[in-house]
Design a protein around this motif. Structure first.
Motif, mmCIF file in Angstrom:
data_model
loop_
_atom_site.group_PDB
_atom_site.id
_atom_site.type_symbol
_atom_site.label_atom_id
_atom_site.label_comp_id
_atom_site.label_asym_id
_atom_site.label_seq_id
_atom_site.Cartn_x
_atom_site.Cartn_y
_atom_site.Cartn_z
ATOM 1 N N SER A 101 38.154 20.023 74.634
ATOM 2 C CA SER A 101 37.502 20.075 73.419
ATOM 3 C C SER A 101 39.417 20.544 73.064
ATOM 4 C CB SER A 101 37.326 22.326 73.604
ATOM 5 O OG SER A 101 38.775 22.511 73.436
ATOM 6 N N LYS A 102 39.542 20.643 71.151
ATOM 7 C CA LYS A 102 40.790 20.483 70.869
ATOM 8 C C LYS A 102 40.563 22.377 70.688
ATOM 9 C CE LYS A 102 38.825 21.583 65.980
ATOM 10 N NZ LYS A 102 38.612 21.129 64.558
ATOM 11 N N LEU A 103 40.258 23.311 71.111
ATOM 12 C CA LEU A 103 40.892 24.257 71.239
ATOM 13 C C LEU A 103 41.977 24.917 71.751
ATOM 14 C CD1 LEU A 103 38.166 26.996 72.232
ATOM 15 C CD2 LEU A 103 38.273 26.447 70.275
ATOM 16 N N PRO A 104 42.308 24.130 73.066
ATOM 17 C CA PRO A 104 43.769 24.430 73.133
ATOM 18 C C PRO A 104 45.463 24.112 72.414
ATOM 19 C CG PRO A 104 42.537 22.872 75.031
ATOM 20 C CD PRO A 104 41.948 23.488 73.956
ATOM 21 N N TRP A 105 44.415 22.709 71.699
ATOM 22 C CA TRP A 105 45.481 22.363 70.990
ATOM 23 C C TRP A 105 45.651 23.140 69.365
ATOM 24 C CZ3 TRP A 105 48.015 19.268 73.561
ATOM 25 C CH2 TRP A 105 47.827 18.363 74.687
ATOM 26 N N LEU A 106 45.129 24.143 69.177
ATOM 27 C CA LEU A 106 44.888 24.783 67.865
ATOM 28 C C LEU A 106 46.133 26.104 68.325
ATOM 29 C CD1 LEU A 106 41.406 25.750 67.408
ATOM 30 C CD2 LEU A 106 43.149 24.073 65.840
ATOM 31 N N CYS A 107 46.540 26.784 69.533
ATOM 32 C CA CYS A 107 47.773 27.896 69.695
ATOM 33 C C CYS A 107 48.615 27.184 69.286
ATOM 34 C CB CYS A 107 47.680 27.811 70.629
ATOM 35 S SG CYS A 107 49.075 28.857 70.992
ATOM 36 N N THR A 108 49.385 27.514 68.051
ATOM 37 C CA THR A 108 51.034 27.694 68.186
ATOM 38 C C THR A 108 51.874 27.911 69.261
ATOM 39 O OG1 THR A 108 51.352 30.215 67.263
ATOM 40 C CG2 THR A 108 50.283 28.427 65.571
ATOM 41 N N MET A 109 52.067 28.226 69.693
ATOM 42 C CA MET A 109 52.446 29.045 70.643
ATOM 43 C C MET A 109 53.112 30.722 70.960
ATOM 44 S SD MET A 109 52.632 26.811 73.842
ATOM 45 C CE MET A 109 51.537 25.762 74.373
ATOM 46 N N CYS A 110 53.117 31.211 69.855
ATOM 47 C CA CYS A 110 53.897 32.463 69.287
ATOM 48 C C CYS A 110 54.119 33.428 70.489
ATOM 49 C CB CYS A 110 53.447 32.254 67.770
ATOM 50 S SG CYS A 110 51.542 33.985 67.716
ATOM 51 N N GLY A 111 52.814 33.547 71.362
ATOM 52 C CA GLY A 111 52.828 34.109 72.261
ATOM 53 C C GLY A 111 53.407 35.656 71.628
ATOM 54 N N LYS A 112 52.474 36.151 70.508
ATOM 55 C CA LYS A 112 51.975 37.717 70.103
ATOM 56 C C LYS A 112 51.135 38.123 70.914
ATOM 57 C CE LYS A 112 50.719 39.624 66.258
ATOM 58 N NZ LYS A 112 50.517 39.591 65.273
#
Lengths: 235, 980, 144, 367
Positions: free
Chosen positions: A66-77
């Motif tokens: 899926s493309k889900l993992p690629w949506l994350c910006t890894m901001c860490g909030k």
């Protein structure tokens, strides 16, 4: 109902690093803290809690495809407030790393390959790079108050080694000068390497540990060779 | 207190007060310490409690032998003959062994001498230092010299020495020279201490320790305890529900659950148990105060409504009062553009993100994870209440505290320490003579001289009919002044005393002292607040006011009589009905204090549900109780037996027992403990359509068979709340969640590859049992929440058992083929109709025995002398049943440990000669304290049960029943005098 | 003996429950919440203890108002003494009304222990009500 | 459903006597309490008969009642004795008796209540005057409506002349001369009527008309009295004026059937004025009228019994100072009873209002 729910052992879970041994990913209680905090929840079906749940259910393939993992910006909030201390970002990175490289979205993986080859994500040759930054440097020097400005390149013993975002070098060079103005005003002793100046580690984003390590190693090498102890790494 | 203490209780909150009272009522001398300058702990900051939104704190006070304590709202403080309260005092070291310990404590200097301070507030008026008001969660200001708790009586000030600038203004104005800014802490040593109760509480989590809630940055983010203050009339806004930033009433309020709880990241892998209910209560009050259109939203993970009546409370809040419940732990609170408003993002039931704006947010904080027990906590002879390690609601704290009192009493009696028999000071012979009043005019070190002289009070007083002597004293606060009064009372003719001085409450301890020395009962003494009257400048007729007051009190005093006191001998045998963990604990608690116990068990064997219990720890615990009880020489067992009749009053009951074979026995007893227990609820037959579908109890039993092979059990589904928490059985059974977790983990132990799914509504792992929930997840067990209206379905398709449900996290249906489906059917009480009618106690709609008050008198019934514990009262875990049993035993012991119980001075009595036997008094008595003696043909008052409320006297048309100390003729005369 | 309205100082008897209202009264006192002094407070253990005679006695002896303060329902130390009084109160109102005492001269309010401000407010308000009504019709008449 | 029977005899009294004597002679009851003339006075007094032969002088329908017989009825039914009693009472007496049952002053166990339809009673002296003049006042009274105007003021406002709650009711309104209608009001009553062998009958149609007329007349008068009285006592000054001649003799409370106290509170230490109290009062007020506490007495008695007042009027009848006590009491009682939605004597199962209160109530202001 057609499909039976079946838990499978998850490779993602095994590979994803833990924050520490007392905070297992399994401890997720689906409380919603991460989802509530994530700026992307609901965008194209993204929801950090859902990703963790899918990992726990062993739905690796689905996630990897899926493309889900690629949506994350890894901001860490999400991780910041997770009461169970789950390493949500590392988990998502682990998933990205398990995606076939040719399925890595956009130009990221291509950029990594270029970077490994040329030292930057856009494959800009050294002389072009030097030309661009010197040219921009001269433009700055022409501005009032910046007389004598010169971009220090590979200056040994400088206080700060400065890496650059390829975008600034490539298309938005007018933005390069913002940092330089500050350095100038602060009378900072800094330098830019002419090799391996790339400041965007796409290996980190794509879960490509090898590439990530290599990119980082090159910067360290630069610092060793120039005898510099401080790094400024603006993305 | 005339003798030194033999017990120390550390912490004067709910638990400490309960424990101190328990032990004091048994006759022990107790010293109750608190490091705070006021007693009451968090109680003083709560006005009303769930699940009835009432107060009722006074119901903790002793109900007989009431003359030993002051009958006042407990918020004012605790006053009991056997309790010495030491405030601003902290224990620092404990030495020695149980029975003979030495305790060292430090009493902080408060700057004010409590023996001299008369609470006149002059100091507070002049103090120039203002600091945040700690009592009101720092939402207002107070002075550096202040009253720690506004209701506190005597209302003596203390100085916040950290804030105090030593300017000395207060010293100058103090009329009684009570202030000394140079005082230093004092070290106190207590010797010959038999035992110590540690009841110091858990402290409250401070959300400023976490950056996500904005506490301390956004004024409209408050803790739940601050919200209690905002709701309170004695709070910072005089009871107006307004938000701190702009003092406007909020329209939308959010409650954030689990702030500082259920968070292993901050060391808080526990549930604080009470916060869910507190938030519901607060939301209901917000609606009540601000109107039903106020939006109240509770953000939660599991609503832990695990108490007997709590689920209905929540349902009512949700359905009738429209309190919104959102199952999402919020991430953080952010400021909104609009001034003071707060942005809270969450995901709704379907996973959709919502950005909501609230006017105010309340953080439901519980136990403080950073709070550590003092070093001496583990010292032998110190017994800690559960409320030291767990945050809990009032009812549980009270039970736990009484359980601790029982352990301590047992420890003391095994060390041979018995309460001293208290010699009551003999009444002076004068008291029986005709009334003669001594009026003492206190000039308060000269400051009232002017009033006394200008108005010629002495001359005016002479006009009051009756024999009156008048004396003037410089200050009765001084030993010298008081001695003068003693002298006159001892040698003069007066047998009643009226002080014209200052605040009566300040005076009360002095009256007690005087009574002890002079033999004139304290009921024959009264105080008029001359200072208060004088200060009230609004009065245009000062003399009239003063004389009115003096004459009112004088008239009352003139007409006081010594109430004829019935003394009831006590039958020192206890009847315990039921032999499960609760009944056994109660029986053993009593037997340990040398009380004979008749233990009645309906079944053939004792132990209650022992045969069905598989948890090794619990088995051992109950097994031990069974062995102890069987061997105890003071416990007589009657198995196969029921109680078929019980008559009499507390201290003197007659019960009739019937054996299954028809044989009947009569038992004379002084108190009964009902512990008839309960058991597993059966599943409806149609749920068990396949042998893979079994009850949770059966799965537990299966897995506990020796040599069980679980290799073929590969997928198991647990389903919670089958039949529980919805009508008609709308209560949480309290044990099922934990049982499912333990069973699931046992399964994982037997077969690590087993897939386990738990469908639940709200995981009720309150308190420390939260750790089991955490562990279960860590072991890979998957938890899927469902709502009452969306229960998972079980289907059987060609021999396969399928559980179809919905996972709101993935927002998709789930279907699990299970090798076992374990249904948690919950608990029901054993039938109590017979026992309830036999003992005249009330039952709840679910068939439990109704306690007198779920918070303050949790193991008492409405009838004095009849107690209830364990599953008969409501769902409990076995360990909780044991605690309740001990607590019930201790409550019964208050009666049984005595040889006799005298009526309080302030009780009802009957003048038989003019009584028409209409029995209206019996009908209105709230404590079943009145009855007709058929032999004498008279209305009798049970002095143990009577609380002196006077409803009987008001109902009686001709004064045939009167209330001691409140006789109608006295009140009538007082009214007459009041109107001059 | 009719006094002018301005110097009319009503005589008020307050029969208050020992547990809640009395605590609130004390709290009002310690919180310096002042209210007019012409209230003669008589402590009852419970409003349920208040005999109708007390109310009649007060009115016939010239009280301009009788205030009764008890615990909120459910808070009564004696379970429901306050509600028992409330029931009696209805009959008392009918009686005093018939004999020319305005029903509002008799007032029952629930005031909880922590409600010092409510106590003050109630006292002030009651005195105002009585002041507006003027002296009791029993004032100055030899009624006993 | 009521069962009716008609008895015609030489006179109404004879008809009633025949039935009541049978109760004893047929062993249906052990004793009968009924008003009877004595050789010494024409005024009928409640008399307990255990022997049918002795019942010659009974005169239950006489328009006289020197007191409300509920108290005497309560005396004989104070406890269950195992014997069966018939109590022959007027409606106001039955209602008072029911109140006394609630107050535990007597029991209805093994009691047969026989109610008389009551057209009113005369004051004693009025009755005696008529008796002296014409002998059988009862027969004359039932026939002669002008004689019926001689009943007491309170009786004239009584709307409850038909007894409720009786096992057997004996009526004369709308009946043929010398006839009495017996009606059963309970299963017990029905069984007794059968045992007595009375001939079944229909309720005469005209009875309803007559009853209705009387009711209207009474209601109108009651309204008038209430209005008048209410006006007369609407200030404490006027009330004082009205009771200014009260002697504190307590006759009214002695005559009151629901004033059940063994000893009145006004005779106890709660009220007995001590000399110092009186002196102090005099000191403060300048003077004290004696006897003291007269208005307090009446108001307190109202606070005690207003809910239970059955309006029998005996209090007025016995007042030596001719104070219209019953006017005051019935007027106030009506208002109190309305507030409680309580009717004394309505139902023996209905608890007195003070024993019924809301157990639970949400917080908030009391009104």
């Amino acid at each position: 109902m057609e499909t039976l729910t079946k838990r499978k052992p998850s490779l993602i879970k095994q590979q994803a690093p833990l924050r520490d041994s007392t905070h297992l990913m399994d401890m997720c209680m689906a409380c919603g803290t991460c989802s509530a905090g994530c700026p992307l929840t609901g965008v194209d079906g993204f929801d950090p809690r859902k990703i963790i749940r899918m990992v726990l259910m062993g739905r690796d393939e689905e996630l990897i495809e899926s493309k889900l993992p690629w949506l994350c910006t890894m901001c860490g909030k999400c991780e910041h407030a997770c009461p169970m201390g789950i390493n949500i970002i590392s988990t998502i990175r682990t998933i990205r790393g398990m995606v076939d490289r040719d399925k890595v979205p956009g130009m990221i993986h291509k950029g990594i390959e270029l970077c490994l080859e040329t030292g930057n994500n856009i494959g800009l040759p050294e002389e072009d790079f030097v030309f661009i930054i010197e040219d921009v440097g001269e433009e700055l020097a022409a501005m009032p108050g910046f007389a004598d400005f010169k971009v220090p390149i590979d200056k040994k013993g400088a206080n700060i080694l400065h890496t650059l975002h390829n975008k600034l070098v490539n298309t938005q060079n007018e933005d390069l000068v913002h940092w330089w103005k500050i350095f100038y005003a602060a009378k900072e002793d800094w330098t830019v390497p002419k090799q391996n100046w790339e400041g965007v580690n796409w290996g980190l984003f794509s879960g490509d540990d090898e590439a990530m390590k290599l990119s980082v190693g090159r910067i360290v090498d630069n610092m060793d060779q120039l005898g510099i102890t401080n790094l400024m790494y603006p993305e | 207190m005339n003798q030194p203490a033999n017990i120390l209780v550390i912490g004067a909150g709910i638990s400490g007060i309960r424990s101190a009272l328990d032990l004091a009522e048994l006759g022990y001398k107790v010293c109750l310490l608190d490091r705070a300058p006021a007693m009451g702990g968090i109680l003083t900051r709560l006005d009303r409690q769930f699940p009835n939104n009432h107060c009722g704190i006074c119901r903790m006070l002793p109900m007989f032998d009431r003359d030993n304590s002051e009958e006042f709202c407990l918020r004012k403080g605790l006053s009991h003959e056997n309790i010495e309260v030491l405030l601003s005092t902290e224990v620092i070291a404990v030495e020695g062994n149980p029975g003979n310990m030495t305790v060292t404590a430090v009493k902080q200097a408060t700057g004010v001498d409590a023996d001299r301070c008369i609470g006149c507030q002059e100091c507070e008026k002049v103090c120039p230092v203002e600091v945040p008001d700690t009592f009101n969660a720092e939402l207002g200001k107070r002075k550096a010299i202040y009253l720690a708790v506004p209701y506190q009586m005597p209302n003596q000030r203390v100085i916040d020495l950290q804030a105090c600038t030593r300017c000395g203004e207060c010293v100058k104005v103090c009329p009684t020279a009570a202030i000394d800014l140079e005082r230093t802490p004092e070290t106190l040593t207590f010797e010959n201490i038999g035992g110590v109760v540690l009841a110091s509480g858990t402290g409250l989590f401070n959300p400023q320790d976490m950056d996500i809630y904005g506490m301390g940055h956004f004024p409209n983010v408050v803790t739940s305890s601050a919200f209690e203050r905002i709701l309170s009339s004695s709070g910072p806004y005089q009871g107006s529900l307004i938000r701190p930033s702009d003092q406007h009433p909020p329209k939308k309020i959010a409650w954030i659950q689990c702030v500082g709880s259920r968070n292993p990241m901050i060391g808080a892998d526990y549930c604080s148990s009470a916060c869910c209910m507190i938030s519901i209560k607060q939301a209901l009050f917000a609606k009540e105060r601000l109107g039903s259109d106020t939006q109240t939203t509770i953000f939660y993970m599991d609503m832990r409504t695990f108490g007997r009546d709590y689920q209905r409370y929540r349902d009512q809040a949700e359905k009738e009062n429209n309190v919104a419940f959102v199952r999402c732990r919020i991430h953080s609170i952010e400021p909104n553009e609009e001034e003071g408003n707060l942005k809270i993002s969450y995901v709704d039931h379907s996973g959709k993100p919502v950005n909501a704006v609230f006017d105010m947010a309340v953080l439901a904080t519980g136990k403080d994870p950073l709070r550590k027990l003092p070093d001496f906590a583990a010292h032998p002879g110190i017994i800690a209440t559960d409320a030291v390690s767990e945050w809990m609601d009032i009812g549980s704290s009270v039970v736990s505290a009484s359980g601790v009192s029982e352990r301590l009493a047992r420890m003391l009696s095994s060390a041979g320490i018995k309460p001293e028999k208290q010699a009551t000071a003999p009444l002076s012979d004068k008291v029986a003579g005709s009334p003669h009043l001594q009026v003492v005019l206190c000039s308060c070190n000269g400051s009232l001289d002017k009033v006394i002289e200008e108005n010629q009070l002495a001359a005016e007083l002479k006009k009051i009919p009756g024999r009156i002597d008048i004396m003037q004293a410089k200050s009765v606060c001084d030993a010298e002044g008081l001695d003068q009064v003693k002298e006159i009372l001892l040698n003069g003719p007066a047998n009643r005393v009226l002080f014209a001085a200052c605040n009566a409450q300040v005076f009360r301890p002095k009256l007690k002292q005087l009574a002890a020395v002079t033999g004139i009962p304290k009921e024959f003494m009264d105080v008029v607040n001359l200072r208060g009257l004088t200060e009230n400048a609004a009065s245009h007729d000062l003399l009239g006011e003063i004389m009115n007051q003096l004459e009112m009190r004088a008239n009352r005093l003139f007409r006081k009589k010594i109430t004829p006191a019935d003394v009831r001998p006590i039958q020192k045998t206890a009847l315990v009905i039921g032999s499960g963990p609760a009944g056994l604990s109660a029986a053993l608690a009593l037997a340990a204090q040398n009380i004979k116990v008749v233990l009645v068990e309906k079944k053939e064997t004792i132990g209650g549900n022992f045969a069905n219990i598989h948890d090794a720890q619990i088995r051992e615990m109950i097994g031990q109780l069974m062995d102890e009880a069987k061997d105890h020489p003071l416990i007589t067992m009657h198995t196969d037996t029921e109680v078929i009749n019980n008559a009499g009053v507390a201290g003197q009951f007659v019960a009739r027992l019937r054996h299954a074979n028809g044989a009947e026995t009569t038992v004379l007893h002084g108190a009964a403990v009902i512990a008839t227990g309960g058991g597993k609820a059966d599943l409806p037959a149609d749920t068990l359509a396949d042998n893979k579908i079994i009850s949770l109890y059966d799965l537990e039993a299966e897995l506990n068979q020796p040599g069980i092979d679980a290799a073929n059990i590969n997928t198991v589904v647990f389903m919670q709340c089958i039949g529980s928490r919805e009508e008609p059985r709308n209560y949480c059974s309290r044990i099922c969640c934990l049982k499912s977790l333990k069973t699931a983990m046992k399964l994982k132990e037997l077969n690590p590859n087993c897939d386990i799914y738990v469908f639940y509504r709200d995981m009720m792992t309150y308190g420390e049992s939260e750790k089991f929930y955490t562990q279960a997840r860590a072991k890979g067990i998957i938890f899927i929440p469902f709502e009452k209206q969306e229960k998972p379905a079980i289907k059987i398709e060609s021999g396969r058992v399928l559980v179809e449900g919905y996972d709101p996290v993935l927002n998709e249906p789930v279907c699990i083929e299970a090798d076992r489906v374990a249904l948690a059917s919950g608990l029901i009480p054993n039938p109590v109709d017979l026992v309830a009618s036999t003992f005249h106690v009330e039952t709840t709609q679910d068939g439990f025995i109704q306690e007198a008050d779920s918070k303050w008198r949790p193991v008492d019934t409405g009838r004095e002398g009849i107690f209830v514990c364990g599953l008969a009262r409501g769902p409990v875990r076995a360990d909780e049943a044991v605690q309740e049993g001990k607590a019930a035993g201790l409550r019964a012991l208050r009666i049984l440990a005595r040889d006799t119980i005298p009526a309080s001075q302030h009780s009802a009595y009957v003048r038989h000669a003019i009584c028409s036997l209409c029995e209206r008094c019996i009908a209105v008595c709230p404590f079943d304290a009145r009855y007709v003696d058929p032999d004498l043909g008279r209305i009798m008052v049970d002095p143990v049960a009577c609380q002196g409320c006077g409803v009987c006297a008001a109902e009686c048309p001709n004064g045939a029943t009167l209330i001691g100390d409140f006789e109608e003729y006295g009140v009538m005369d007082e009214i007459e005098a009041a109107l001059g | 003996m009719v006094k002018s309205m301005s110097d009319f100082q009503p005589k008020i008897i307050a029969l208050v429950c020992n547990w809640c209202t009395y605590t609130a009264a004390d709290l009002a006192g310690t919180s310096r919440l002042s209210y007019p002094a012409n209230i003669r407070m008589i402590r009852m253990m419970c409003t349920g203890m208040i005999d109708p005679k007390y109310i009649l006695k007060a009115f016939l002896d010239g009280a301009d108002g009788v205030f009764i303060g008890g615990c909120h329902p459910g808070d009564c130390h004696y379970i429901n003494g306050n509600l028992k009084f409330k029931k009696r109160m209805a009959g008392m109102e009918a009686i005093i009304k018939q004999f020319g005492f305005d029903e509002n001269r008799l007032r029952l309010r629930w005031i909880g222990a922590s409600e010092g401000p409510e106590f003050q407010h109630n006292m002030t308000d009651f005195i105002q009500t009585i002041q507006d009504m003027g002296p009791s019709p029993a004032q100055g008449i030899m009624v006993l | 459903m009521s069962v009716y029977a008609m008895v015609k005899d030489t006179s109404v009294t004879e008809a009633v006597k025949a039935a009541l004597t049978k109760l004893i002679s047929q062993d249906l009851v052990d004793a009968v309490l009924v008003a009877a003339k004595s050789p010494y006075s024409a005024l009928p007094m409640p008399t307990l008969f255990a022997n049918a032969e002795a019942m010659d002088g009974i005169d239950p329908l006489a328009p006289a009642a020197p007191f409300n017989a509920a108290r005497q009825a309560a005396t004989v039914s104070r406890q269950a004795t195992g014997k069966r009693l018939a109590l022959v009472l007027r409606p106001c007496e039955i209602r008072a008796l029911i109140e006394l049952v609630k107050l535990n002053q007597c029991t209805l166990e093994n009691v047969v209540l026989i109610g008389i339809e009551c057209l009113g009673r005369m004051e004693n002296e009025v009755f005696l005057r008529h008796a002296a003049a014409q002998g059988d006042v009862t027969a004359e009274f039932l026939k002669n409506t002008s004689l019926q105007d001689d009943i007491t003021r309170t009786c004239k406002m009584c709307e409850q002349f038909e007894p409720a709650h009786a096992d057997i009711v004996m009526s004369t309104l709308g009946m043929a001369e010398n006839s009495v209608l017996f009606a059963s009001g309970s299963e017990t009553g029905e069984a007794l009527l059968k045992e007595l062998g009375l001939s079944p009958a229909e309720k005469p149609a005209e009875r309803e008309t007559v009853t209705k007329q009387l009711l209207e007349k009474r209601a109108a008068f009651k309204k008038e009295v209430f209005a008048e009285t209410s006006e007369k006592i609407n200030s404490i000054e006027k009330f004082e004026e009205m009771i200014g001649t009260c002697l504190n003799c307590y006759n009214c409370r002695q005559a009151c059937p629901v004033c059940y106290c063994k000893e009145c509170v006004f005779l106890t230490d709660v009220f007995s004025a001590r000399p110092e109290t009186l002196l102090r009062r005099a000191q403060k007020r300048g003077s004290v009228k004696l006897p003291t506490d007269t208005s307090m007495f009446h108001l307190t008695r109202l606070s005690h019994i207003a809910h239970a007042c059955v309006g029998c009027g005996q209090c007025s009848s016995v007042c030596p100072s001719n104070i219209p006590v019953a006017d005051i009491f019935t007027t106030v009682a009506a208002q109190v009873q309305a507030r409680y939605d309580y009717v004394p004597g309505r139902d023996v199962q209905e608890p007195i209002p003070y024993l019924m209160f809301e157990e639970k109530q949400k917080s908030g202001e009391p009104k």
